[in-house]
Design a protein around this motif. Sequence first.
Motif, PDB file in Angstrom:
ATOM      1  N   ASP A 132       0.840  -1.186   0.000  1.00 18.91           N
ATOM      2  CA  ASP A 132       0.000   0.000   0.000  1.00 18.91           C
ATOM      3  C   ASP A 132       0.881   1.244   0.000  1.00 18.91           C
ATOM      4  O   ASP A 132       1.999   1.242   0.522  1.00 18.91           O
ATOM      5  CB  ASP A 132      -0.907   0.000   1.230  1.00 18.91           C
ATOM      6  N   VAL A 133       0.377   2.314  -0.595  1.00 17.49           N
ATOM      7  CA  VAL A 133       1.118   3.573  -0.658  1.00 17.49           C
ATOM      8  C   VAL A 133       0.971   4.284   0.678  1.00 17.49           C
ATOM      9  O   VAL A 133      -0.114   4.726   1.056  1.00 17.49           O
ATOM     10  CB  VAL A 133       0.606   4.442  -1.813  1.00 17.49           C
ATOM     11  N   LEU A 134       2.075   4.364   1.413  1.00 19.52           N
ATOM     12  CA  LEU A 134       2.088   4.993   2.734  1.00 19.52           C
ATOM     13  C   LEU A 134       3.442   5.646   2.959  1.00 19.52           C
ATOM     14  O   LEU A 134       4.473   4.965   2.943  1.00 19.52           O
ATOM     15  CB  LEU A 134       1.816   3.953   3.829  1.00 19.52           C
ATOM     16  N   ASP A 135       3.446   6.974   3.143  1.00 18.21           N
ATOM     17  CA  ASP A 135       4.671   7.703   3.490  1.00 18.21           C
ATOM     18  C   ASP A 135       5.781   7.422   2.467  1.00 18.21           C
ATOM     19  O   ASP A 135       6.923   7.174   2.818  1.00 18.21           O
ATOM     20  CB  ASP A 135       5.122   7.296   4.896  1.00 18.21           C
ATOM     21  N   VAL A 136       5.422   7.496   1.192  1.00 12.48           N
ATOM     22  CA  VAL A 136       6.342   7.122   0.121  1.00 12.48           C
ATOM     23  C   VAL A 136       7.099   8.338  -0.396  1.00 12.48           C
ATOM     24  O   VAL A 136       6.523   9.414  -0.585  1.00 12.48           O
ATOM     25  CB  VAL A 136       5.579   6.447  -1.035  1.00 12.48           C
ATOM     26  N   GLU A 137       8.382   8.152  -0.644  1.00 13.76           N
ATOM     27  CA  GLU A 137       9.191   9.160  -1.333  1.00 13.76           C
ATOM     28  C   GLU A 137       9.096   8.952  -2.842  1.00 13.76           C
ATOM     29  O   GLU A 137       8.859   9.886  -3.596  1.00 13.76           O
ATOM     30  CB  GLU A 137      10.652   9.054  -0.888  1.00 13.76           C
ATOM     31  N   SER A 138       9.275   7.706  -3.288  1.00 18.60           N
ATOM     32  CA  SER A 138       9.208   7.405  -4.717  1.00 18.60           C
ATOM     33  C   SER A 138       9.081   5.907  -4.930  1.00 18.60           C
ATOM     34  O   SER A 138       9.388   5.109  -4.038  1.00 18.60           O
ATOM     35  CB  SER A 138      10.465   7.915  -5.437  1.00 18.60           C
ATOM     36  N   ILE A 139       8.614   5.536  -6.114  1.00 17.21           N
ATOM     37  CA  ILE A 139       8.599   4.145  -6.562  1.00 17.21           C
ATOM     38  C   ILE A 139       9.229   4.112  -7.948  1.00 17.21           C
ATOM     39  O   ILE A 139       8.850   4.892  -8.825  1.00 17.21           O
ATOM     40  CB  ILE A 139       7.180   3.565  -6.606  1.00 17.21           C
ATOM     41  N   GLU A 140      10.203   3.238  -8.130  1.00 18.64           N
ATOM     42  CA  GLU A 140      10.854   3.073  -9.425  1.00 18.64           C
ATOM     43  C   GLU A 140      10.614   1.646  -9.914  1.00 18.64           C
ATOM     44  O   GLU A 140      10.670   0.701  -9.137  1.00 18.64           O
ATOM     45  CB  GLU A 140      12.362   3.328  -9.325  1.00 18.64           C
ATOM     46  N   VAL A 141      10.366   1.508 -11.209  1.00 24.62           N
ATOM     47  CA  VAL A 141      10.197   0.199 -11.824  1.00 24.62           C
ATOM     48  C   VAL A 141      11.237   0.065 -12.931  1.00 24.62           C
ATOM     49  O   VAL A 141      11.236   0.843 -13.893  1.00 24.62           O
ATOM     50  CB  VAL A 141       8.782   0.014 -12.386  1.00 24.62           C
ATOM     51  N   LEU A 142      12.134  -0.905 -12.770  1.00 19.84           N
ATOM     52  CA  LEU A 142      13.214  -1.154 -13.717  1.00 19.84           C
ATOM     53  C   LEU A 142      12.815  -2.349 -14.576  1.00 19.84           C
ATOM     54  O   LEU A 142      12.562  -3.433 -14.048  1.00 19.84           O
ATOM     55  CB  LEU A 142      14.526  -1.464 -12.992  1.00 19.84           C
ATOM     56  N   ARG A 143      12.754  -2.148 -15.881  1.00 20.08           N
ATOM     57  CA  ARG A 143      12.321  -3.207 -16.781  1.00 20.08           C
ATOM     58  C   ARG A 143      13.533  -3.878 -17.431  1.00 20.08           C
ATOM     59  O   ARG A 143      14.459  -3.215 -17.877  1.00 20.08           O
ATOM     60  CB  ARG A 143      11.373  -2.647 -17.853  1.00 20.08           C
ATOM     61  N   GLY A 144      13.463  -5.204 -17.489  1.00 17.10           N
ATOM     62  CA  GLY A 144      14.571  -5.987 -18.013  1.00 17.10           C
ATOM     63  C   GLY A 144      15.421  -6.534 -16.885  1.00 17.10           C
ATOM     64  O   GLY A 144      15.331  -6.087 -15.728  1.00 17.10           O
ATOM     65  N   PRO A 145      16.253  -7.548 -17.155  1.00 21.45           N
ATOM     66  CA  PRO A 145      17.058  -8.182 -16.102  1.00 21.45           C
ATOM     67  C   PRO A 145      17.958  -7.176 -15.397  1.00 21.45           C
ATOM     68  O   PRO A 145      18.570  -6.316 -16.024  1.00 21.45           O
ATOM     69  CB  PRO A 145      17.892  -9.209 -16.873  1.00 21.45           C
ATOM     70  N   GLN A 146      18.024  -7.306 -14.084  1.00 19.88           N
ATOM     71  CA  GLN A 146      18.888  -6.451 -13.265  1.00 19.88           C
ATOM     72  C   GLN A 146      19.893  -7.316 -12.504  1.00 19.88           C
ATOM     73  O   GLN A 146      20.193  -7.086 -11.338  1.00 19.88           O
ATOM     74  CB  GLN A 146      18.036  -5.626 -12.295  1.00 19.88           C
TER      75      GLN A 146
END
Length: 742
Positions: A132-146
């Motif tokens: 759940d979104v709570l006290d969030v600074e940021s969300i990043e989604v990296l696509r492809g193998p990491q």
Amino acid sequence: MNSMLKRAPLALAVSLASLLPASPVLAQEAGVTALEEVVVTARKRSENLQDVPIAVSAFSAADLAIQGVDDITDLQYSLPNTTLQVSRGTNTTLTAYIRGIGQQDPLWGFEPGVGIYVDEVYIARPQGAVLDVLDVESIEVLRGPQGTLYGKNTIGGALKYTTRRVSNEPTFEVEGTLGDYRRRDLKVMGSVPIIEDTLFISGGAAVLKRDGYGEFRNTGADNYNKDIATGHLKMEWRASDSLRFILAGDKTRDESNPRGGYRLTPSLVTGQQPYDDVYDSDTSLPNKNLVETDGASLTAVWDINDQYQFKSISAYREGYTYTSIDFDATAVNSFDVPADYEDNQTTQEFQLNYTGDRLSAVGGLYYYSGDACGAFDVILGLSGITLENGGCVDTVSYSAYFQGAYDISEKLSVSLGGRYTRDEKDASVYRYVYPGAKFPEDDGTIIAVQSDFEDSDSWGEFTPHVGVNYQFSDDVMAYASYTSGFKSGGYDMRANIAANPDGDEPFDPETVNAYEIGFKSTLWDQRLRLNVAAFFNDYEDMQVTVQRAVGQNDFASQVLNAGASEMKGLELEAVAAITDRLTLNATFGYIDAEFTELVWYDPNAQMEVDVADEWVISNTPEYVYNLGMEYSIEIGNWNTSFLANLAYRDDVHIFEVPSALDEDGYTLYNASIVVRSPNERWTIGLHGKNLTDEEYRIAGYNFAATFDDQGNVIAPGLGGDDTVTGFYGDPRTVAFTVNYAF
């Protein structure tokens, strides 16, 4: 329009871009503002999004708030080639796929293909991962193998959830939400400096409640309700200008009812017809469900000098799940599955960052130790037996990694990296048959043993990365890369050696060789951001979980290593500040994913069968796109924003074998009105989602009966019924939110 999409994916990408004007004349008009710079940490250092040569999407706290994002599953509609949704009959278990790679089976012992990170701590299990979104600074989604920087189990990509940073000024924020289905949420967040410039405490807590979208008709209990309490606390000590420590803890408790599936076919046992409402169901199990997750971490950051930074991240997490899944969705216990899981993990990462005039690099060591145990009972009431699978898998993983980027010139840069991972697993698996109906917590008399074994194995893998990027101008960069990803091997915790003699053998790791080219641009006097990526994944030994009924009183499970599969596709992300009031955004994803080699052991035919031309890649629609706009004006000194978007997802297969569960393409329409007070302390929002009340299936169970051409039953499915049950996304919802902050 949908048929046009299928005929011309490239034409669609061009048409989306054409929606965003690029006239230099408009850029000279008074009052036009530029897009804000987006900072990401995809390469474990802070960088401008447009300078990072990988496909990454970022959402700030302001983005999430104005769009009314409740949890991370809402993000899938704004992301190309990404699936983030609730798994089958659960409330907070995550099914995640990126570019056709993920894991649709949340059983303990199976590992996800998309890595979830909260404040840089890896979350190993999908239970409780619908954040759940709570006290969030940021969300990043990296696509492809990491695989280089983030390691195993990020073979599809990674999602990074970062909580809000502390500041010297005390902050307080309270938010309340009321909505239909008696939704009532309360969130409280804040931070306090205990000692100025030295010691800080911050955190957030939330209670999230909602009645069900439907009900269990035979008991009257809510179905698809929500009852979650969650919170986290963080203390930061800045011991000196160069040294700081962050101690954090969190806990979430989900007591929502287990979700009941919707029968797509009449019951052979009770004669029950499909209900009019897809959120209604029946059950013969108690409405007992509990998911608890909690953890603690200690992060130390030492800025050695202007060039070097050392970081240590120590963490411990644990989880517990008890749930009741009524597969047949009737008042008779013909096919019921109560289940009990628990897990814990300890992780340690040491990381060294270097930033020089031309070279930027990061390297480190990583350790993971985790235990996952569980038991589930398949109660076949008509046959008077229970099949119980249970066991544990203990994992120890070590890895060392390095990745660096070197500027050959002002325009040309190359990157090189690699990671070596060593995994060791010990597994114990049993499969017992009991008389009558048995629950995991009950004792019973064993009448047959179908599996009972212990085994261990280990695997090592090196995952390299090579990349090059060229800065054509300050505003346009192109890149190309090769990256390898790796997901560990393991053991099938459902193994039934009586039906599949090789069930005790470990399945192999899966690997992917991923190739990507793309460009990132900021055009039209910083008012248009247009990013495009094309990719090709060469996937080897893909782990495919298969379950098949063996008659109506038994079932067999396998984890196949598919010989080979391929995914190739195109992604586009664009946002444009048309004027100082109007912003448009668009995303588009196309993927062509298929098996090229796949042989499996058919437990009914007792032979291996080549099914490469018949099976499909699950949870991966061929086309997705999102079109949105935001228009802002001043009304009585209050800033007022009007937002609207439509999100389309193409046909999708729920499992690898096509079935009646598969969902046709659908479009969701959303709109919001958000107003902010002149002093920016008050924010009031009205958010409507799925405004046309679209009905769309996102998961299900398929243990179907066999019928002849005239519709007569040749053989019932597992448990004696025709079990084809679906689970659905949210109906139309409207929510009113008030936020006060200072």
